[in-house]
Design a protein around this motif. Structure first.
Motif, PDB file in Angstrom:
ATOM      1  N   SER A 248       0.843  -1.197   0.000  1.00 27.83           N
ATOM      2  CA  SER A 248       0.000   0.000   0.000  1.00 27.83           C
ATOM      3  C   SER A 248       0.872   1.239   0.000  1.00 27.83           C
ATOM      4  N   GLY A 249       0.278   2.362  -0.369  1.00 30.32           N
ATOM      5  CA  GLY A 249       0.987   3.632  -0.379  1.00 30.32           C
ATOM      6  C   GLY A 249       0.371   4.570  -1.385  1.00 30.32           C
ATOM      7  N   THR A 250       0.908   5.782  -1.491  1.00 33.33           N
ATOM      8  CA  THR A 250       0.445   6.686  -2.530  1.00 33.33           C
ATOM      9  C   THR A 250       0.881   6.115  -3.877  1.00 33.33           C
ATOM     10  N   VAL A 251       0.114   6.418  -4.916  1.00 30.26           N
ATOM     11  CA  VAL A 251       0.447   5.896  -6.239  1.00 30.26           C
ATOM     12  C   VAL A 251       1.822   6.391  -6.668  1.00 30.26           C
ATOM     13  N   ALA A 252       2.139   7.653  -6.368  1.00 31.66           N
ATOM     14  CA  ALA A 252       3.444   8.206  -6.739  1.00 31.66           C
ATOM     15  C   ALA A 252       4.570   7.448  -6.048  1.00 31.66           C
ATOM     16  N   ASP A 253       4.407   7.160  -4.755  1.00 29.13           N
ATOM     17  CA  ASP A 253       5.449   6.435  -4.016  1.00 29.13           C
ATOM     18  C   ASP A 253       5.598   5.007  -4.525  1.00 29.13           C
ATOM     19  N   LEU A 254       4.466   4.370  -4.844  1.00 31.10           N
ATOM     20  CA  LEU A 254       4.529   2.997  -5.341  1.00 31.10           C
ATOM     21  C   LEU A 254       5.289   2.936  -6.663  1.00 31.10           C
ATOM     22  N   LEU A 255       5.025   3.911  -7.544  1.00 28.26           N
ATOM     23  CA  LEU A 255       5.713   3.932  -8.825  1.00 28.26           C
ATOM     24  C   LEU A 255       7.204   4.183  -8.668  1.00 28.26           C
ATOM     25  N   ALA A 256       7.581   4.832  -7.568  1.00 29.82           N
ATOM     26  CA  ALA A 256       8.994   5.133  -7.327  1.00 29.82           C
ATOM     27  C   ALA A 256       9.691   4.067  -6.489  1.00 29.82           C
ATOM     28  N   THR A 257       8.990   2.988  -6.165  1.00 29.33           N
ATOM     29  CA  THR A 257       9.551   1.942  -5.315  1.00 29.33           C
ATOM     30  C   THR A 257      10.022   0.767  -6.153  1.00 29.33           C
ATOM     31  N   PRO A 258      11.329   0.514  -6.178  1.00 27.22           N
ATOM     32  CA  PRO A 258      11.820  -0.657  -6.916  1.00 27.22           C
ATOM     33  C   PRO A 258      11.185  -1.940  -6.385  1.00 27.22           C
ATOM     34  N   GLY A 259      10.759  -2.793  -7.279  1.00 23.80           N
ATOM     35  CA  GLY A 259      10.170  -4.064  -6.877  1.00 23.80           C
ATOM     36  C   GLY A 259       8.701  -3.998  -6.547  1.00 23.80           C
ATOM     37  N   SER A 260       8.058  -2.827  -6.675  1.00 26.78           N
ATOM     38  CA  SER A 260       6.641  -2.706  -6.340  1.00 26.78           C
ATOM     39  C   SER A 260       5.788  -3.545  -7.286  1.00 26.78           C
ATOM     40  N   GLU A 261       5.010  -4.456  -6.719  1.00 24.49           N
ATOM     41  CA  GLU A 261       4.128  -5.292  -7.527  1.00 24.49           C
ATOM     42  C   GLU A 261       3.007  -4.460  -8.135  1.00 24.49           C
ATOM     43  N   LEU A 262       2.488  -3.503  -7.364  1.00 21.21           N
ATOM     44  CA  LEU A 262       1.434  -2.635  -7.894  1.00 21.21           C
ATOM     45  C   LEU A 262       1.941  -1.808  -9.068  1.00 21.21           C
ATOM     46  N   ALA A 263       3.169  -1.303  -8.961  1.00 22.13           N
ATOM     47  CA  ALA A 263       3.729  -0.510 -10.058  1.00 22.13           C
ATOM     48  C   ALA A 263       3.856  -1.361 -11.314  1.00 22.13           C
ATOM     49  N   ARG A 264       4.278  -2.607 -11.158  1.00 20.84           N
ATOM     50  CA  ARG A 264       4.405  -3.481 -12.328  1.00 20.84           C
ATOM     51  C   ARG A 264       3.056  -3.758 -12.963  1.00 20.84           C
ATOM     52  N   GLN A 265       2.007  -3.886 -12.120  1.00 22.81           N
ATOM     53  CA  GLN A 265       0.686  -4.152 -12.666  1.00 22.81           C
ATOM     54  C   GLN A 265       0.064  -2.898 -13.283  1.00 22.81           C
ATOM     55  N   LEU A 266       0.359  -1.728 -12.713  1.00 25.32           N
ATOM     56  CA  LEU A 266      -0.158  -0.481 -13.267  1.00 25.32           C
ATOM     57  C   LEU A 266       0.478  -0.177 -14.617  1.00 25.32           C
ATOM     58  N   PHE A 267       1.772  -0.479 -14.732  1.00 22.65           N
ATOM     59  CA  PHE A 267       2.501  -0.193 -15.964  1.00 22.65           C
ATOM     60  C   PHE A 267       3.272  -1.425 -16.421  1.00 22.65           C
ATOM     61  N   PRO A 268       2.572  -2.436 -16.921  1.00 20.86           N
ATOM     62  CA  PRO A 268       3.282  -3.622 -17.418  1.00 20.86           C
ATOM     63  C   PRO A 268       4.056  -3.283 -18.688  1.00 20.86           C
ATOM     64  N   VAL A 269       5.308  -3.691 -18.735  1.00 20.12           N
ATOM     65  CA  VAL A 269       6.132  -3.335 -19.889  1.00 20.12           C
ATOM     66  C   VAL A 269       6.544  -4.538 -20.721  1.00 20.12           C
ATOM     67  N   GLY A 270       6.412  -5.756 -20.206  1.00 23.67           N
ATOM     68  CA  GLY A 270       6.734  -6.940 -20.987  1.00 23.67           C
ATOM     69  C   GLY A 270       8.213  -7.033 -21.293  1.00 23.67           C
ATOM     70  N   GLY A 271       8.555  -7.861 -22.252  1.00 17.21           N
ATOM     71  CA  GLY A 271       9.951  -8.055 -22.618  1.00 17.21           C
ATOM     72  C   GLY A 271      10.563  -9.220 -21.873  1.00 17.21           C
ATOM     73  N   GLU A 272      11.313 -10.041 -22.563  1.00 16.14           N
ATOM     74  CA  GLU A 272      11.893 -11.223 -21.940  1.00 16.14           C
ATOM     75  C   GLU A 272      13.086 -10.858 -21.068  1.00 16.14           C
ATOM     76  N   LEU A 273      13.350 -11.699 -20.055  1.00 17.36           N
ATOM     77  CA  LEU A 273      14.506 -11.500 -19.197  1.00 17.36           C
ATOM     78  C   LEU A 273      15.773 -11.888 -19.958  1.00 17.36           C
ATOM     79  N   PRO A 274      16.948 -11.433 -19.475  1.00 14.56           N
ATOM     80  CA  PRO A 274      18.166 -11.533 -20.283  1.00 14.56           C
ATOM     81  C   PRO A 274      18.790 -12.919 -20.301  1.00 14.56           C
ATOM     82  N   GLY A 275      19.678 -13.079 -21.288  1.00 18.22           N
ATOM     83  CA  GLY A 275      20.545 -14.241 -21.287  1.00 18.22           C
ATOM     84  C   GLY A 275      21.775 -13.947 -20.448  1.00 18.22           C
ATOM     85  N   ILE A 276      22.805 -14.770 -20.598  1.00 15.01           N
ATOM     86  CA  ILE A 276      23.991 -14.647 -19.749  1.00 15.01           C
ATOM     87  C   ILE A 276      24.737 -13.345 -19.998  1.00 15.01           C
TER      88      ILE A 276
END
Length: 374
Positions: A248-276
């Protein structure tokens, strides 16, 4: 069918304060049936500040509807407390003489908007809005004046004599909102108020709720399973899962929090994870940084090729906010300095696969930590 525009807001605008208007502490609700127990709420602590629009989001079965019904004591919690506008509603819900009347009086300060409108088909639109005032014993002339005033506020002054069957879904919900405002509440609860509406009508109703929040100084608590609702009008948000608030938190704070699950759901960006030999980074832009050519500056400054894997940009709370997933050549250890450059520009940066934390654990001070780069 196009929905009517809400009445233009007055010059008076509400502001969010730090004063909590809705507070739940250790709220628990357990349903018992045929020898089985189902825990719908599991120790929920919620703090909604005066003047804000607060969204509770989660999948079906997360406990959202139970929570909002416990806030006005339509559901009696198994344990914990609920306070609204400084009153402990759980204390008013006792079994002693006068307890019921005290709770009913407190509820007049809490409006409720339902998913399926709950209008009486045999009554006109005006009569539906008058119903709460009738129950409160307000005189007929005053009831009519107030109902017409509220219908004008929600953009339905020309529908006073119509019946619900003659209205569109959005118009029915506007009647429901007008009825919820009949007792001049300071708090408005919205139970999935837009989930049965089409996208255009949903935007219209959300704009109306935001206008009422600003014009009347309403504190709005809404539940939804739609991230777009949170993105469109919410000042703060909470994510529920399994009867608990997990973030929980303000939307602005959530968007500025690394690892925020809500931020990822609000702004899904897609893209595959990296190789080696690649590093994938999620970058959040907001404020002035959202309008700067930071990624092109990074490419020029360090002469590196950058791939954009996905991006999302929108306006939240009047500010441009965006998230971008980019790929840098080489493993994380070779990209510490470029990642530090991004953070120096005021961006929130998260290495998508957790390589940063792993590298930091392995090399100590040789790696630039998140905290040190900010």
């Amino acid at each position: 069918m196009n929905e009517p525009c809400p009445a233009a807001p007055s010059a008076v605008h509400s502001t969010v304060t730090e004063t909590p208007v809705i507070t739940t502490t250790g709220l628990t609700k357990v349903y018992r049936s045929r020898g089985r127990e189902v825990t719908a709420l599991d120790g929920v602590d919620l703090h909604v500040r005066e003047g804000e629009v607060y969204g509770v989001v989660g999948q079906s079965g997360a406990g959202k509807s139970t929570l909002i019904r416990c806030v006005n004591l339509l559901e009696r919690p198994t344990s914990g407390t609920v306070s609204v506008a400084g009153q402990d509603l759980t204390a008013l819900a006792g079994r002693g003489p006068g307890a019921g009347s005290a709770l009913r009086k407190a509820r007049t300060g809490i409006g409720m908007v339902f998913q399926h409108f709950n209008l009486l088909s045999s009554r006109t639109v005006r009569d539906n809005v008058e119903l709460p005032l009738e129950i409160l014993g307000v005189s007929g002339k005053e009831r009519t004046r107030k109902a017409l005033e509220l219908l004008d506020l929600v953009g339905l002054s020309d529908k006073a004599k119509a019946h619900p069957a003659q209205l569109s879904g959005g118009q029915k919900q506007r009647v429901g909102i007008a009825r919820a405002l009949a007792g001049d509440p300071k708090v408005l609860l919205s139970d999935e108020a837009t989930s049965a509406l089409d996208p255009e009508t949903t935007r219209s109703i959300l704009q109306l709720l935001r206008d009422l929040n600003r014009q009347l100084g309403l504190t709005v608590l809404l539940i939804t399973h739609e991230m777009d609702v949170v993105k469109t009008i919410c000042d703060s948000a909470a994510l529920m899962r399994g009867g608990r608030i997990v973030e929980s938190g303000t939307v602005a704070d959530l968007l500025a929090t690394p690892g925020s699950e809500l931020a990822r759901q609000l702004f899904p960006v897609g893209g595959e994870l990296p190789g080696i030999d690649r590093t994938v980074v999620d970058v959040t832009f907001h404020g002035e940084a959202a309008t700067q050519p930071v990624i092109s500056q990074l490419a020029r400054t360090y002469n590196i090729d950058i791939s954009i894997l996905g991006a999302a940009m929108d306006t939240v709370g009047g500010r441009q906010v965006g998230r971008m997933r980019i790929e840098l050549p080489g493993p994380f250890e070779e990209n510490v300095v470029p990642i530090g450059f991004l953070r120096e520009q005021g961006l929130q940066v998260e290495v998508a696969d957790g390589a940063e934390e792993a590298a930091h654990r392995g090399t100590g001070d040789a790696v630039l930590t998140k905290e040190g780069a900010k």
